[in-house]
Design an enzyme around this catalytic site. Structure first.
Site, PDB file in Angstrom:
ATOM      1  N   ARG A   1      21.121  54.520  28.307  1.00 16.69           N
ATOM      2  CA  ARG A   1      20.955  53.742  27.099  1.00 16.69           C
ATOM      3  C   ARG A   1      19.117  53.769  26.775  1.00 16.69           C
ATOM      4  O   ARG A   1      18.985  53.889  25.589  1.00 16.69           O
ATOM      5  CB  ARG A   1      21.351  52.145  26.836  1.00 16.69           C
ATOM      6  CG  ARG A   1      20.955  51.274  27.693  1.00 16.69           C
ATOM      7  CD  ARG A   1      21.986  50.186  27.830  1.00 16.69           C
ATOM      8  NE  ARG A   1      22.743  50.802  28.740  1.00 16.69           N
ATOM      9  CZ  ARG A   1      24.177  50.295  28.749  1.00 16.69           C
ATOM     10  NH1 ARG A   1      24.507  49.407  27.653  1.00 16.69           N
ATOM     11  NH2 ARG A   1      25.138  50.795  29.666  1.00 16.69           N
ATOM     12  N   THR A   2      18.732  53.320  27.727  1.00 17.13           N
ATOM     13  CA  THR A   2      16.937  53.400  27.358  1.00 17.13           C
ATOM     14  C   THR A   2      16.641  54.744  26.807  1.00 17.13           C
ATOM     15  O   THR A   2      15.805  55.021  25.689  1.00 17.13           O
ATOM     16  CB  THR A   2      16.476  52.789  28.608  1.00 17.13           C
ATOM     17  OG1 THR A   2      16.833  51.627  28.895  1.00 17.13           O
ATOM     18  CG2 THR A   2      14.817  52.799  28.140  1.00 17.13           C
TER      19      THR A   2
ATOM     20  N   LYS B   1       4.467  61.025  46.240  1.00 16.48           N
ATOM     21  CA  LYS B   1       4.755  60.373  44.899  1.00 16.48           C
ATOM     22  C   LYS B   1       3.579  60.548  44.100  1.00 16.48           C
ATOM     23  O   LYS B   1       3.407  60.939  42.933  1.00 16.48           O
ATOM     24  CB  LYS B   1       5.205  58.866  45.105  1.00 16.48           C
ATOM     25  CG  LYS B   1       6.591  58.746  44.339  1.00 16.48           C
ATOM     26  CD  LYS B   1       6.884  57.117  44.507  1.00 16.48           C
ATOM     27  CE  LYS B   1       8.112  57.252  45.586  1.00 16.48           C
ATOM     28  NZ  LYS B   1       8.279  55.713  46.151  1.00 16.48           N
TER      29      LYS B   1
ATOM     30  N   ARG C   1       9.642  56.181  32.495  1.00 19.77           N
ATOM     31  CA  ARG C   1      10.498  55.304  33.547  1.00 19.77           C
ATOM     32  C   ARG C   1      10.229  55.870  34.848  1.00 19.77           C
ATOM     33  O   ARG C   1      10.300  57.034  35.226  1.00 19.77           O
ATOM     34  CB  ARG C   1      12.037  55.272  33.212  1.00 19.77           C
ATOM     35  CG  ARG C   1      12.684  54.757  34.218  1.00 19.77           C
ATOM     36  CD  ARG C   1      14.101  54.492  33.795  1.00 19.77           C
ATOM     37  NE  ARG C   1      14.449  53.294  33.090  1.00 19.77           N
ATOM     38  CZ  ARG C   1      15.374  52.667  32.811  1.00 19.77           C
ATOM     39  NH1 ARG C   1      16.469  53.173  33.272  1.00 19.77           N
ATOM     40  NH2 ARG C   1      15.173  51.561  31.888  1.00 19.77           N
TER      41      ARG C   1
ATOM     42  N   HIS D   1       9.976  45.989  32.357  1.00 16.63           N
ATOM     43  CA  HIS D   1      10.865  46.544  31.300  1.00 16.63           C
ATOM     44  C   HIS D   1      10.573  45.745  29.874  1.00 16.63           C
ATOM     45  O   HIS D   1      11.451  45.145  29.551  1.00 16.63           O
ATOM     46  CB  HIS D   1      12.303  46.719  31.822  1.00 16.63           C
ATOM     47  CG  HIS D   1      13.004  47.363  31.066  1.00 16.63           C
ATOM     48  ND1 HIS D   1      12.797  48.225  30.045  1.00 16.63           N
ATOM     49  CD2 HIS D   1      14.527  47.934  31.454  1.00 16.63           C
ATOM     50  CE1 HIS D   1      13.608  49.025  29.804  1.00 16.63           C
ATOM     51  NE2 HIS D   1      14.740  48.805  30.438  1.00 16.63           N
TER      52      HIS D   1
HETATM   53  C1  NCD Z   1      18.178  47.915  33.093  1.00 12.37           C
HETATM   54  C2  NCD Z   1      16.935  48.753  33.932  1.00 12.37           C
HETATM   55  O1  NCD Z   1      17.272  49.950  33.882  1.00 12.37           O
HETATM   56  O2  NCD Z   1      16.280  48.325  34.389  1.00 12.37           O
HETATM   57  N1  NCD Z   1      18.905  48.854  32.345  1.00 12.37           N
HETATM   58  C3  NCD Z   1      18.374  49.065  31.225  1.00 12.37           C
HETATM   59  O3  NCD Z   1      17.597  49.405  30.924  1.00 12.37           O
HETATM   60  N2  NCD Z   1      19.328  49.069  30.074  1.00 12.37           N
HETATM   61  C4  NCD Z   1      19.168  47.176  34.118  1.00 12.37           C
HETATM   62  C5  NCD Z   1      19.934  47.991  35.128  1.00 12.37           C
HETATM   63  O4  NCD Z   1      19.473  48.766  35.510  1.00 12.37           O
HETATM   64  O5  NCD Z   1      20.543  46.973  35.895  1.00 12.37           O
END
Ligand code: NCD
Length: 293
Positions: free
Chosen positions: A42-43, A70, A92, A120
């Site tokens: 989703r992100t 890394k 990310r 986040h």
């Molecule tokens: C979250 C994340 O990736 O931190 N999900 C998201 O961004 N929708 C939470 C999760 O992974 O549980």
């Protein structure tokens, strides 16, 4: 730009997204790179849709993450991408602080789409937008954030943002999943759902982040659900008009039951819609500061 102004801008983007013609031109001619070192549904897709709705050229890069070298790999990747002259990089990464490091190595704007167990920020903004649209305010509300707080960047960003907006933030988790010393930061902590959810306006559930756990933090998933999984009975401890949130992806039957997740008090699907609007707002706010804007 402050939080309130960003949320106001996001409200306007909701309207844009609900139109048949969803295209704006605030990012026309700009290049946005989504650089994801961790899998995401989703992100990443909402940052992609958000950029496209604003007219940007969006490129997705899924980087298979390697645990060795890394820092070096990250800086090399940053330098390579920088040479392609993007305007915005959305990042990310599985390591806390990696986005900040990358931002220092490139000339363009960088957006944190989640760094390790650290932060986040756009998730917290979309959660705040969802709460404000449903409750009309954030100030004075009691928000119970429940579950795997120790490993959750969503929890950390929400604690900061909701507290800044005047909410009373409570943390509810088994003691093994509460960060040590967290009570000293002024957050009320509870190890029992019945006490933690009492009179809550918002119940925000978190995924049990098994991939971030090395060692055993819960006896078993079944036992976890029994004590900390949100079902109708535990939801009954909160206010009758309490609303339920979850950032996704959900583990049904682990931290939340299906009937609550799909029930009348759930905002989970609306959170996804608000995710696109908030990311449009963030990208548009950045666009107005880009060179030659
Ligand atoms: C979250 C994340 O990736 O931190 N999900 C998201 O961004 N929708 C939470 C999760 O992974 O549980």
């Amino acid at each position: 730009m402050d939080i309130k102004a960003l949320l106001d801008l996001a409200d306007a983007q909701v309207e844009v997204s609900r139109q048949v013609e969803k295209r704006k031109s605030s990012l026309r001619g700009r290049t946005q790179i989504n650089l994801f070192f961790e899998p995401s549904t989703r992100t990443q897709s909402s940052f992609e849709i958000a950029g496209k709705r604003l007219g940007a050229d969006v490129m997705n890069m899924q980087v298979a993450s390697s645990s060795v070298k890394k820092g070096e790999t990250l800086i090399d990747t940053a330098a390579t991408l920088n040479a392609m002259r993007p305007d915005i990089i959305v990042v990310r990464h599985h390591a806390a602080g990696a986005v900040h490091l990358l931002a220092r190595k490139v000339d363009c704007s960088v957006v944190n789409a989640g760094d390790g167990a650290h932060e986040h920020p756009t998730q917290a903004l979309l959660d705040a937008l969802t709460i404000r649209r449903n409750k009309g305010r954030i100030e004075g509300l009691t928000v119970a954030i429940c579950g795997d707080i120790l490993h959750s960047r969503v929890a950390r960003s929400n604690m900061i943002l909701l507290a800044a907006m005047g909410a009373r933030v409570r943390l509810v988790a088994p003691s093994t999943l509460l960060p040590p010393g967290i009570a000293r930061l002024g957050f009320e902590t509870f190890t029992s759902m019945s006490e933690g959810l009492k009179d809550a306006d918002i119940v925000m559930m978190l995924r049990l982040q098994l991939e971030r756990m090395n060692g055993s933090f819960v006896p078993s998933v079944k036992e976890y659900f029994r004590f900390y999984g949100l079902d109708q009975e535990k939801l009954g401890y909160a206010k009758p008009d309490a609303l339920v949130m979850h950032p996704g992806p959900m583990n049904r039957g682990v931290e939340i039951s299906s009937d609550v997740a799909d029930g009348a008090q759930s905002l989970i699907r609306e959170q996804v819609e608000m995710g696109v609007a908030v990311r449009m707002a963030v990208l548009e706010a950045l666009a107005s500061h880009l060179p030659n804007a």
